[in-house]
Design a protein around this motif. Structure first.
Motif, PDB file in Angstrom:
ATOM      1  N   PRO B 342       1.303   8.919  16.758  1.00 22.80           N
ATOM      2  CA  PRO B 342       2.473   9.052  15.664  1.00 22.80           C
ATOM      3  C   PRO B 342       2.074   9.941  14.414  1.00 22.80           C
ATOM      4  CG  PRO B 342       1.294   6.925  15.334  1.00 22.80           C
ATOM      5  CD  PRO B 342       0.820   7.636  16.606  1.00 22.80           C
ATOM      6  N   PHE B 343       2.947  10.558  13.931  1.00 21.66           N
ATOM      7  CA  PHE B 343       2.477  11.672  12.912  1.00 21.66           C
ATOM      8  C   PHE B 343       3.213  11.360  11.649  1.00 21.66           C
ATOM      9  CE2 PHE B 343      -0.104  15.371  13.831  1.00 21.66           C
ATOM     10  CZ  PHE B 343      -0.289  15.133  15.424  1.00 21.66           C
ATOM     11  N   LEU B 344       2.589  11.493  10.574  1.00 26.49           N
ATOM     12  CA  LEU B 344       3.048  10.954   9.148  1.00 26.49           C
ATOM     13  C   LEU B 344       3.550  12.362   8.491  1.00 26.49           C
ATOM     14  CD1 LEU B 344       0.451   8.134   8.162  1.00 26.49           C
ATOM     15  CD2 LEU B 344       2.757   7.891   9.212  1.00 26.49           C
ATOM     16  N   PHE B 345       4.673  12.218   8.019  1.00 26.12           N
ATOM     17  CA  PHE B 345       4.893  13.540   7.181  1.00 26.12           C
ATOM     18  C   PHE B 345       5.011  13.380   5.540  1.00 26.12           C
ATOM     19  CE2 PHE B 345       7.445  16.419  10.492  1.00 26.12           C
ATOM     20  CZ  PHE B 345       7.031  15.538  11.407  1.00 26.12           C
ATOM     21  N   ASP B 346       4.321  14.173   4.869  1.00 24.51           N
ATOM     22  CA  ASP B 346       4.447  13.755   3.499  1.00 24.51           C
ATOM     23  C   ASP B 346       5.876  14.183   2.879  1.00 24.51           C
ATOM     24  OD1 ASP B 346       3.860  14.025   0.816  1.00 24.51           O
ATOM     25  OD2 ASP B 346       1.903  15.031   0.925  1.00 24.51           O
ATOM     26  N   ALA B 347       6.337  12.949   2.174  1.00 25.43           N
ATOM     27  CA  ALA B 347       7.673  12.998   1.562  1.00 25.43           C
ATOM     28  C   ALA B 347       7.725  14.135   0.298  1.00 25.43           C
ATOM     29  CB  ALA B 347       8.050  11.636   1.156  1.00 25.43           C
ATOM     30  N   GLU B 348       6.605  14.280  -0.331  1.00 25.35           N
ATOM     31  CA  GLU B 348       6.425  15.015  -1.492  1.00 25.35           C
ATOM     32  C   GLU B 348       6.795  16.483  -1.216  1.00 25.35           C
ATOM     33  OE1 GLU B 348       6.692  14.362  -4.644  1.00 25.35           O
ATOM     34  OE2 GLU B 348       7.338  12.377  -3.729  1.00 25.35           O
ATOM     35  N   ARG B 349       5.975  16.876   0.184  1.00 22.23           N
ATOM     36  CA  ARG B 349       5.991  18.093   0.502  1.00 22.23           C
ATOM     37  C   ARG B 349       6.770  18.634   1.695  1.00 22.23           C
ATOM     38  NH1 ARG B 349      -0.546  19.459   0.816  1.00 22.23           N
ATOM     39  NH2 ARG B 349      -0.571  17.281   1.378  1.00 22.23           N
TER      40      ARG B 349
END
Lengths: 290, 366
Positions: B342-349
């Motif tokens: 599972p991959f996490l996406f940085d919401a700020e970027r």
């Protein structure tokens, strides 16, 4: 069951032969060509050191009693020193004129696209392909009209103009290899077109100029028809032209013209050796890129 | 010192329009980098500023003077060429002195100027040599010296580092930056190398097909790219782009397990956006596999295709269906090839781009 392999495999020899055969054939062919070129030269040198009687006995035989007498005879009898001087004048100034006339047009054709570029080129190529015989009569008329017939200047002008088209092509080819950026850099530094030409292009074109000049020099040196038709006065004849007249006069003396020819070719050989170093000098290293 | 203004500048070769209409203001003393793929018009633009290529239409001002039709020598510029363009038949001294000799300066004046600039660039001991006896780095310094000695208002550089090997190039990069800092001459610098652009310029001008895509300081270009072209061109490895649908304030691709919440700050940008899909852009460093211990239900599962261990970091190539991404992760990452994570996406970027025009939706009004 396996037999031990023989030390020299017959098939391997066959294969080796198959690969070598084309090479051997090519070498033989090259040797044949070389012989065709060198044969007459060797014959000329051989004839020039034989007494005439020996030549008449066996034109292809090796010299029995080599002698330098024909050389002495030709040099003194024909004032060959003067003839060589004439040749030198024609070749040196004629090719200088040809190169001089060609420099600016070559630069223009290599850098700018003058209107009618292609037609200029077509004309130049026509000039290159025109056989000498076709221009003999018009040039004869023109030289008479200009009072340049039977003068040194007349022959020099003819040689200069006749050599110009090939010089333009040689120099243009050479100048196009000079990187454009060098010229732009000079432009940014404030050089005018004329300064770019004299301070940058000309010095860089020196190897090209040497090549063109040398080729033209050789062409004029061995030129025969123009000299024969446009000159009457034997005192201003070039060496090669004089030899023809001479063989008429001493029709049976084959050794004398041979000796003359050998002498006349020596300067060409020296020139080629000198120019070769220039031609292969690689002047551009370091101008652009690493 | 001078500023440069290009006003409605156009360049055509016959019927072929290379630069349709260019407006660019280069402030006095700034270091502006024109960057873009080959054929984008950056070198043509530089040549027009130099006066080597005539301007078809529009106006060019240098230091407030209209120089549109002036020859290069009257424009108060100096140029360093990609090929260095040294005069091969002249010594280093004569190369540097060429312009001054053309202007017929006094010999003593020429002498002192050449020596002072040569000492500054540490080529004082090479003045008698011919260019062919110099190394690449030395040749480049001679080219710089020839430009510097003119004391120009504007410095123009056309890919001056691209002929140096990588190590020398990085040295020369900081050398140029330092030199600009010291003398503060307005500099216009052309390169196709985005990392050169990022490290050297105060302002980066990203060009494509003769049009300016974005003109801004390096970090603005990096963090707020105007469109997908800029986002993809600046930064290495390039930004990842994923074409996703919008549903219930999420970016989804149900077939491939994507359901990423749209961050609050980007919701406004999507107001009035009615196309079926949107392009999500995430830089490789804004992506990482979820820690193995954490609960990561809902995060998109991507299978690891390649792990490139660079020593100080690792690049993971991962994919799911048509979507491919590159993630920049720590050197100690233990992902195995073929594994699904599972991959996490940085919401700020996260960035959102228009599916058709590629425009950054957070920057441009729809």
């Amino acid at each position: 069951m396996s037999k031990p392999a023989p030390l020299i495999h017959p098939r391997r020899t066959l294969v080796r032969l198959r690969y070598a055969t084309p090479k051997i054939l090519a070498t033989l062919f090259a040797l044949l060509l070389a012989a065709v070129w060198i044969g007459p030269l060797a014959l000329m040198v051989m004839t020039s050191i034989k007494p005439n009687s020996e030549f008449l006995n066996g034109p292809f035989a090796l010299p029995i009693a080599p002698t330098l007498e024909p050389y002495v005879k030709v040099w003194e009898g024909l004032k060959f020193g003067v003839l060589m001087q004439n040749s030198l004048i024609y070749a040196a100034t004629g090719s200088a004129l040809a190169v001089g006339l060609a420099l600016v047009p070559a630069f223009a054709l290599s850098r700018f696209e003058p209107p009618g570029n292609r037609y200029i080129f077509a004309l130049l190529l026509t000039g290159l392909m025109l056989p000498q015989q076709t221009v003999l009569i018009p040039l004869y008329d023109m030289l008479r009209w200009l009072h340049l017939f039977d003068t040194r200047i007349g022959l020099i002008v003819v040689h200069g103009v006749y050599g110009m088209p090939s010089q333009i092509l040689i120099l243009r080819g050479f100048m196009t290899t000079i990187p454009r950026d060098i010229e732009k850099a000079a432009q940014i530094e404030g050089a005018t077109d004329f300064q770019i030409f004299t301070k940058v292009i000309l010095p860089l074109a020196v190897p090209g100029i040497v090549v063109g000049y040398t080729l033209n020099f050789i062409a004029i040196w061995k030129e025969f028809i123009f000299a024969l038709v446009f000159l009457n006065n034997e005192a201003i004849f070039p060496a090669v032209g004089m030899l023809k007249l001479n063989s008429d006069r001493y029709i049976s003396a084959f050794n004398l013209p041979s000796a003359g020819l050998v002498i006349s070719q020596i300067p060409i050989a020296i020139l080629l050796i000198l120019a070769y170093r220039w031609i292969s000098s690689g002047n551009f290293v370091g101008s652009v890129k690493g | 010192m001078a500023n440069v203004s290009l006003v409605d500048v156009e360049k055509r070769f016959g019927a072929h329009v290379v630069i349709p209409r260019l407006n660019l203001e280069i402030a006095d003393g700034s270091f502006v980098v024109l960057v873009g793929p080959s054929g984008c018009g950056k070198t043509t633009t530089l040549n027009m500023i130099a006066g080597l290529d005539p301007i078809t239409a529009g106006q060019l001002l240098i230091g407030g003077r209209d120089v549109t039709d002036m020859p290069p020598k009257d424009r108060d510029i100096a140029m360093v060429f990609q090929s260095y363009a040294l005069f091969p038949h002249m010594s280093v001294f004569d190369n540097i002195a060429f312009g001054m000799k053309i202007r017929r300066l006094a010999k003593s004046e020429i002498d002192s100027q050449v020596h002072s600039v040569a000492d500054r660039l540490r080529i004082g001991s090479l003045l008698d040599r011919l260019p062919k006896a110099l190394s690449g780095g030395q040749r480049q310094r001679v080219a710089l010296a020839r430009a510097l000695v003119r004391r120009p208002g504007v410095f123009l550089m056309d890919e001056p580092l691209s002929n140096l090997d990588a190590k020398l190039g990085i040295e020369a990069r900081s050398f140029l930056a330092k030199m600009h800092h010291e003398i503060g001459v307005t500099t216009v610098y052309v390169t196709h190398d985005q990392s050169e652009a990022m490290t050297m310029g105060d302002t980066i001008v990203v060009m494509k097909d003769g049009l300016i895509q974005q003109s801004a300081p390096p970090l603005v270009v990096y963090n707020k790219p105007a469109n997908t072209f800029v986002a993809g061109f600046i930064g290495s490895p390039a930004m990842n782009f994923l074409g996703l649908s919008i549903a219930d304030s999420k970016l989804v691709d149900p077939d491939n397990g994507f359901a990423i919440a749209i961050p609050d700050r980007l919701r406004g940008a999507l107001n009035g956006y009615e196309k079926p899909k949107v392009v999500l852009g995430v830089r490789p460093e804004a992506l990482r596999p979820a820690p193995r211990s954490a609960d990561s239900s809902g995060a998109p599962l991507l299978s690891i295709d390649v792990a490139q261990h660079l020593g100080h970091e690792t690049l993971l190539d991962a994919s799911s269906g048509p979507h491919r991404i590159v993630a920049r992760v720590g050197a100690s990452d233990d992902s195995r090839i073929g594994e699904k994570r599972p991959f996490l996406f940085d919401a700020e970027r996260m960035h959102l781009f228009d599916q058709d025009t590629g425009a950054n939706l957070a920057l441009s009004p729809i």
